[in-house]
Design an enzyme around this catalytic site. Structure first.
Site, PDB file in Angstrom:
ATOM      1  N   HIS A 126      17.838  -3.801   5.706  1.00 59.54           N
ATOM      2  CA  HIS A 126      16.480  -4.175   5.308  1.00 59.54           C
ATOM      3  C   HIS A 126      16.363  -5.679   5.056  1.00 59.54           C
ATOM      4  O   HIS A 126      15.293  -6.258   5.231  1.00 59.54           O
ATOM      5  CB  HIS A 126      16.047  -3.402   4.061  1.00 59.54           C
ATOM      6  CG  HIS A 126      14.614  -3.650   3.692  1.00 59.54           C
ATOM      7  ND1 HIS A 126      13.571  -3.232   4.486  1.00 59.54           N
ATOM      8  CD2 HIS A 126      14.051  -4.298   2.630  1.00 59.54           C
ATOM      9  CE1 HIS A 126      12.424  -3.606   3.927  1.00 59.54           C
ATOM     10  NE2 HIS A 126      12.701  -4.252   2.816  1.00 59.54           N
ATOM     11  N   TYR A 150       6.515  -7.903   2.104  1.00 57.16           N
ATOM     12  CA  TYR A 150       7.740  -8.320   2.771  1.00 57.16           C
ATOM     13  C   TYR A 150       7.913  -9.839   2.798  1.00 57.16           C
ATOM     14  O   TYR A 150       8.838 -10.354   3.400  1.00 57.16           O
ATOM     15  CB  TYR A 150       7.758  -7.812   4.216  1.00 57.16           C
ATOM     16  CG  TYR A 150       8.174  -6.374   4.332  1.00 57.16           C
ATOM     17  CD1 TYR A 150       9.468  -6.028   4.681  1.00 57.16           C
ATOM     18  CD2 TYR A 150       7.270  -5.353   4.087  1.00 57.16           C
ATOM     19  CE1 TYR A 150       9.859  -4.705   4.789  1.00 57.16           C
ATOM     20  CE2 TYR A 150       7.638  -4.020   4.184  1.00 57.16           C
ATOM     21  CZ  TYR A 150       8.927  -3.711   4.539  1.00 57.16           C
ATOM     22  OH  TYR A 150       9.302  -2.391   4.632  1.00 57.16           O
ATOM     23  N   ARG A 194      12.910  -1.341  11.541  1.00 54.85           N
ATOM     24  CA  ARG A 194      13.389  -0.538  10.423  1.00 54.85           C
ATOM     25  C   ARG A 194      14.743   0.054  10.824  1.00 54.85           C
ATOM     26  O   ARG A 194      15.030   0.231  12.007  1.00 54.85           O
ATOM     27  CB  ARG A 194      12.420   0.599  10.100  1.00 54.85           C
ATOM     28  CG  ARG A 194      11.028   0.164   9.641  1.00 54.85           C
ATOM     29  CD  ARG A 194      10.165   1.387   9.355  1.00 54.85           C
ATOM     30  NE  ARG A 194       8.861   1.029   8.815  1.00 54.85           N
ATOM     31  CZ  ARG A 194       7.759   0.894   9.553  1.00 54.85           C
ATOM     32  NH1 ARG A 194       7.825   1.102  10.875  1.00 54.85           N
ATOM     33  NH2 ARG A 194       6.608   0.571   9.000  1.00 54.85           N
ATOM     34  N   HIS A 216       3.089  -2.184  10.242  1.00 55.55           N
ATOM     35  CA  HIS A 216       2.409  -1.881   8.989  1.00 55.55           C
ATOM     36  C   HIS A 216       0.958  -1.485   9.232  1.00 55.55           C
ATOM     37  O   HIS A 216       0.270  -2.121  10.032  1.00 55.55           O
ATOM     38  CB  HIS A 216       2.426  -3.093   8.055  1.00 55.55           C
ATOM     39  CG  HIS A 216       3.780  -3.395   7.489  1.00 55.55           C
ATOM     40  ND1 HIS A 216       4.117  -4.621   6.986  1.00 55.55           N
ATOM     41  CD2 HIS A 216       4.881  -2.617   7.358  1.00 55.55           C
ATOM     42  CE1 HIS A 216       5.367  -4.590   6.553  1.00 55.55           C
ATOM     43  NE2 HIS A 216       5.850  -3.382   6.776  1.00 55.55           N
ATOM     44  N   ARG A 266      15.381  -7.193   8.315  1.00 56.02           N
ATOM     45  CA  ARG A 266      13.947  -6.976   8.589  1.00 56.02           C
ATOM     46  C   ARG A 266      13.105  -7.892   7.720  1.00 56.02           C
ATOM     47  O   ARG A 266      12.148  -8.507   8.188  1.00 56.02           O
ATOM     48  CB  ARG A 266      13.609  -5.507   8.332  1.00 56.02           C
ATOM     49  CG  ARG A 266      12.120  -5.155   8.468  1.00 56.02           C
ATOM     50  CD  ARG A 266      11.965  -3.635   8.391  1.00 56.02           C
ATOM     51  NE  ARG A 266      10.622  -3.202   8.075  1.00 56.02           N
ATOM     52  CZ  ARG A 266       9.655  -3.009   8.969  1.00 56.02           C
ATOM     53  NH1 ARG A 266       9.865  -3.258  10.246  1.00 56.02           N
ATOM     54  NH2 ARG A 266       8.463  -2.569   8.594  1.00 56.02           N
ATOM     55  N   LYS A 301       7.072   4.850  11.357  1.00 58.48           N
ATOM     56  CA  LYS A 301       6.651   5.815  10.348  1.00 58.48           C
ATOM     57  C   LYS A 301       5.445   6.597  10.839  1.00 58.48           C
ATOM     58  O   LYS A 301       4.583   6.077  11.530  1.00 58.48           O
ATOM     59  CB  LYS A 301       6.297   5.088   9.042  1.00 58.48           C
ATOM     60  CG  LYS A 301       7.508   4.592   8.264  1.00 58.48           C
ATOM     61  CD  LYS A 301       7.088   4.027   6.917  1.00 58.48           C
ATOM     62  CE  LYS A 301       8.295   3.614   6.097  1.00 58.48           C
ATOM     63  NZ  LYS A 301       7.904   3.039   4.789  1.00 58.48           N
TER      64      LYS A 301
END
Length: 322
Positions: free
Chosen positions: A263, A298, A171, A289, A266, A195
């Protein structure tokens, strides 16, 4: 009352006024009073008024089809039926949300006028718009983008960032947050904070290691103020905005046909890895994830295919099998 959206303000005016002669006055008169309220008291723009008018008259037309004679007979199930019929006319999710928003506002006004006790549209959720995925960059264009062989320190830094982001699927926040102490170049590994402050260990490709080492040999020229791996020419940790700007500039300079955004790299990493390996679980781990469904977002592959790969590969994922 729902605030009018920009889409309401920008939509073109209706070509013709609504013909009310075939519709119940119990439906049309309250709408006319509401529209007058929007004009006189709310003083909304003409475009916004016309869009409320168009949406509410469309609802009246559908109400006539389901034999709804007055607003007081409207309940949540009837609202869902009206939205369902609107959907069958080909309206997009955003247009359906716009129609439901106009109906909610009108019914809020009806409640305020004490003509209804509750607003039945308040319990009906707006349709979710489809997720728009960024187009991934194909492998040939990735190679074209990475063909940066300048010895300028900032160009070396940028290539190291590009190699690392595409090579490990980082990210943007993870890339700029990397510290030197979190790299193990000998073993080709790094620790990143994703995250929810979740830490994970990721492999680094040989090209990424090569260019990071090249960058580290020049990094001290900028007198870094902390342990940040990637820094600006002023010695501070590089910002996300600076990375976005530099990647876009390299896309133009290298002659790519698509806008280069972090992005996209990624997304391209995930797509290329999944297409090559078919290993959904591994790609999920690499991307950080929590859920398989997020990994599917994705990619351009069908989720049922991905779920089948997961079911066949993971020893504790044999759902529905004994």
């Amino acid at each position: 009352m729902d605030k009018p959206t920009r889409a309401m303000q920008q939509t073109k005016p209706a070509a013709e006024p609504f013909d009310t002669k075939n519709y119940s006055l119990l439906l049309t008169q309250p709408v006319e009073k509401f529209l007058q309220y929007l004009k006189a008291e709310r003083q909304l723009s003409q475009h916004t008024q016309i869009n409320y008018q168009r949406q509410l008259y469309a609802v009246i037309h559908l109400a006539h089809e389901i034999e709804l004679s007055c607003w007081q007979n409207l309940d949540a199930s009837a609202v869902r039926l009206l939205i369902g019929r609107s959907k069958r006319t080909g309206l997009s999710a955003s247009s359906l949300s716009l129609r439901l928003s106009a109906l909610r506002s009108f019914l809020d006004w009806m409640v305020h006028q004490k003509q209804m006790n509750v607003n039945p549209a308040r319990g009906v959720q707006s349709p979710k718009p489809g997720k728009h995925l960024p187009k991934n960059i194909d492998v040939d264009e990735i190679n074209q983008l990475m063909d940066i062989n300048f010895n300028d320190p900032l160009a070396v830094r940028d290539r190291a960032m590009l190699e690392l982001m595409y090579g490990s699927g980082l990210r943007l926040s993870e890339l700029v947050g990397l510290n030197c102490r979190e790299l193990n170049l000998k073993d080709g590994e790094m620790r990143v904070i994703g995250k929810g402050s979740k830490e994970r260990k990721l492999p680094m490709g040989s090209l990424a290691i090569k260019w990071i080492e090249h960058w580290l040999s020049m990094r001290d020229f900028f007198e870094p103020e902390d342990d940040a791996l990637f820094i600006s020419k002023y010695g501070k940790r590089i910002s996300t905005r600076n990375v976005e700007k530099r990647f876009a500039q390299w896309g133009v300079k290298q002659g790519l046909s698509t806008h280069v955004h972090p992005h996209k790299l990624r997304h391209s990493f995930a797509t290329h890895m999944l297409e090559s390996s078919g290993d959904l679980r591994a790609v999920q781990e690499l991307l950080g994830h929590a859920n398989l469904s997020t990994t599917q977002v994705y990619t351009h592959l069908d989720f049922q295919h991905l779920a089948n790969v997961y079911d066949s590969a993971h020893p504790r994922a044999k759902r529905g099998k004994s």
